[in-house]
Design an enzyme around this catalytic site. Sequence first.
Site, PDB file in Angstrom:
ATOM      1  N   SER A  99       0.623  -1.200  -0.566  1.00  0.00           N
ATOM      2  CA  SER A  99       0.232   0.079   0.181  1.00  0.00           C
ATOM      3  C   SER A  99       0.696   1.372  -0.279  1.00  0.00           C
ATOM      4  O   SER A  99       1.677   1.827  -1.008  1.00  0.00           O
ATOM      5  CB  SER A  99      -0.934   0.646   1.269  1.00  0.00           C
ATOM      6  OG  SER A  99      -1.725   0.751   1.138  1.00  0.00           O
TER       7      SER A  99
ATOM      8  N   ASP B 242      -8.837  -4.541  -6.290  1.00  0.00           N
ATOM      9  CA  ASP B 242      -8.435  -3.839  -5.247  1.00  0.00           C
ATOM     10  C   ASP B 242      -9.595  -2.578  -5.050  1.00  0.00           C
ATOM     11  O   ASP B 242      -9.190  -2.227  -6.325  1.00  0.00           O
ATOM     12  CB  ASP B 242      -6.954  -3.103  -5.094  1.00  0.00           C
ATOM     13  CG  ASP B 242      -6.341  -2.320  -4.041  1.00  0.00           C
ATOM     14  OD1 ASP B 242      -7.737  -2.236  -3.351  1.00  0.00           O
ATOM     15  OD2 ASP B 242      -5.262  -2.948  -3.686  1.00  0.00           O
TER      16      ASP B 242
ATOM     17  N   HIS C 262      -7.500  -5.534  -1.554  1.00  0.00           N
ATOM     18  CA  HIS C 262      -6.256  -4.727  -1.389  1.00  0.00           C
ATOM     19  C   HIS C 262      -5.082  -5.390  -0.404  1.00  0.00           C
ATOM     20  O   HIS C 262      -4.697  -5.979  -0.036  1.00  0.00           O
ATOM     21  CB  HIS C 262      -6.384  -3.293  -0.786  1.00  0.00           C
ATOM     22  CG  HIS C 262      -5.553  -2.054  -0.611  1.00  0.00           C
ATOM     23  ND1 HIS C 262      -4.556  -2.268  -0.763  1.00  0.00           N
ATOM     24  CD2 HIS C 262      -4.856  -1.663   0.855  1.00  0.00           C
ATOM     25  CE1 HIS C 262      -3.400  -1.564  -0.848  1.00  0.00           C
ATOM     26  NE2 HIS C 262      -3.992  -1.333   0.589  1.00  0.00           N
TER      27      HIS C 262
END
Length: 760
Positions: free
Chosen positions: A624, A702, A734
Amino acid sequence: MKTPWKVLLGLLGVAALVTIITVPIVLLSKDEAAADSRRTYSLADYLKSTFRVKSYSLWWVSDFEYLYKQENNILLLNAEHGNSSIFLENSTFESFGYHSVSPDRLFVLLEYNYVKQWRHSYTASYNIYDVNKRQLITEEKIPNNTQWITWSPEGHKLAYVWKNDIYVKVEPHLPSHRITSTGEENVIYNGITDWVYEEEVFGAYSALWWSPNNTFLAYAQFNDTGVPLIEYSFYSDESLQYPKTVWIPYPKAGAVNPTVKFFIVNIDSLSSSSSAAPIQIPAPASVARGDHYLCDVVWATEERISLQWLRRIQNYSVMAICDYDKINLTWNCPSEQQHVEMSTTGWVGRFRPAEPHFTSDGSSFYKIISDKDGYKHICHFPKDKKDCTFITKGAWEVISIEALTSDYLYYISNQYKEMPGGRNLYKIQLTDHTNVKCLSCDLNPERCQYYAVSFSKEAKYYQLGCWGPGLPLYTLHRSTDHKELRVLEDNSALDRMLQDVQMPSKKLDFIVLNETRFWYQMILPPHFDKSKKYPLLLDVYAGPCSQKADASFRLNWATYLASTENIIVASFDGRGSGYQGDKIMHAINRRLGTLEVEDQIEAARQFVKMGFVDSKRVAIWGWSYGGYVTSMVLGSGSGVFKCGIAVAPVSRWEYYDSVYTERYMGLPIPEDNLDHYRNSTVMSRAEHFKQVEYLLIHGTADDNVHFQQSAQISKALVDAGVDFQAMWYTDEDHGIASSTAHQHIYSHMSHFLQQCFSLH
């Protein structure tokens, strides 16, 4: 974007602390180390959770009783004496999952048909179980695919959301009362959050708030009309000829935002009529004149409520305290009861303004705000006064307020031993702010330096959860004298199992750069020898207010890498990180992708200088925001890193959501901060990736950091003629957390590092 401070897992066994270094369970001499025949912690151990850390999750139902699930029975336990009785037998759950019990303990919600949506949201079906009759209620059932449901704080009223509209059950067996009728999928959300409010503002799906005695139900309504849609393919089963398309209203930086309205409905009026008219409470004029957010709702008393509103540029917030007018049946929010919070160096709060904690009569409150030196501390706001008085101070931070009684306030801070990565429980006397006591610091200082707490309804008892650096330990305490009543879970079985494993050790320390302490942690291989050279993996997140160097316990991928592959896994909290004051945290304000990236490179250089790191085998990885920093580091041309892995990275801030991005970057327009948006992309650094080995990973479904972000990195690298590796995970979000994908991604990353470091 997921923030690491919200997630605590675990790292080594019961540890002894030597200054600030945690060491393995069993200390061996060099000769003994060479002959150590114990097995290491393997990749399979991590992927199959061979060694499981036990927690102790309790639910307080009064000031002296709590519920606990054991062998699928729900037990009711007395905190003082420890005696228990079976509240619900496991046979009740043969076809359903336990959800929650009503406050009067007469009814239980049983859940089934659970379907996950985003990070917090899901739909499910529910049955109501009558505890006295020992049977399910079959009349007037709750509809299938309910989006959210919650008991009232007292008794057994229910509020729930179905098809984006709110309903209330005054009695479980009676028909539901419909409160709203404007709900529309992907457009109008009543009582639940849309995507961006769920992810970035409330961190929850619920936008319903019962008053303490059930008289009122407050709710937010979100309108996503005009919010652009993100769409992506969902491939599903291979028999599906055409992929499905998923659409989500998702405001990116600078795009149209959802609007919000706030209402309160009198639930008592439902008994005399089939419907009740909600009353809207508007935002204060100082925020309402432009785009804004509702960011916090707290009931102070049955007829007083606190609302916090935030401008779209999140350096200005207003807390409005509103009172019920019984005569005119309206809610008034006078300007003299408004409290403004501003930041001149960054944004308000850590991620949003902190919630207020009101005294029992609702006349005054305590709140965590930044003091004049930029440290987060507790300030007391007296009745009818706008100015507050700080009751804590120092070059450390209060993390959270945990309980407030008539005499004391309890809070978690990182004051102890000036270690930002520690957490301890304190109490402060309200009439004498010099009377402060740490309740956890000396309980088990070698094993426990990172605590969480759960108080009973009126704070007469509390559960302490020690989360590290040793094995987690859960104990029950009495507030009057803070005596430990009993150990709830000590993970002794895991301790015995880990005695037969060569476990890594953990070092928590700091380096000084420009006269400022910056903390790091290292997961060191078993029998670590500083005269040797080890490969180094820098595990990075580095987002605003993040913290990777802490005193918590983890069993994770790093445990395997250190134990089996003899890799040092390090993390460094540089500029932009949290819990050390606003000067450090706000250093990256309006310039993401700069100082926090430079600091990771400098940290790696400092680690190499320590003498035990092989300078030719240094890698970096992150997920991320950590994937973004990893990519920016590798694209910097520093020459420090040989390889790196970026999972689900941001690549351009204009691609990410408005609430998160604009908090730190402002707007992507020429009059604001467009230049830095354009100068902080991964793609602009593509040419430098020729100097490193790069593995790029992303899930195709995602909803958070869209596949678009990695697709653009890939395109730029191809256009620049860069040879790199990439892996996508079909229909993964994600977290890439499905069982098969989780095993695959960590196996794949392990092989990549083995190749990069020439380990096999």
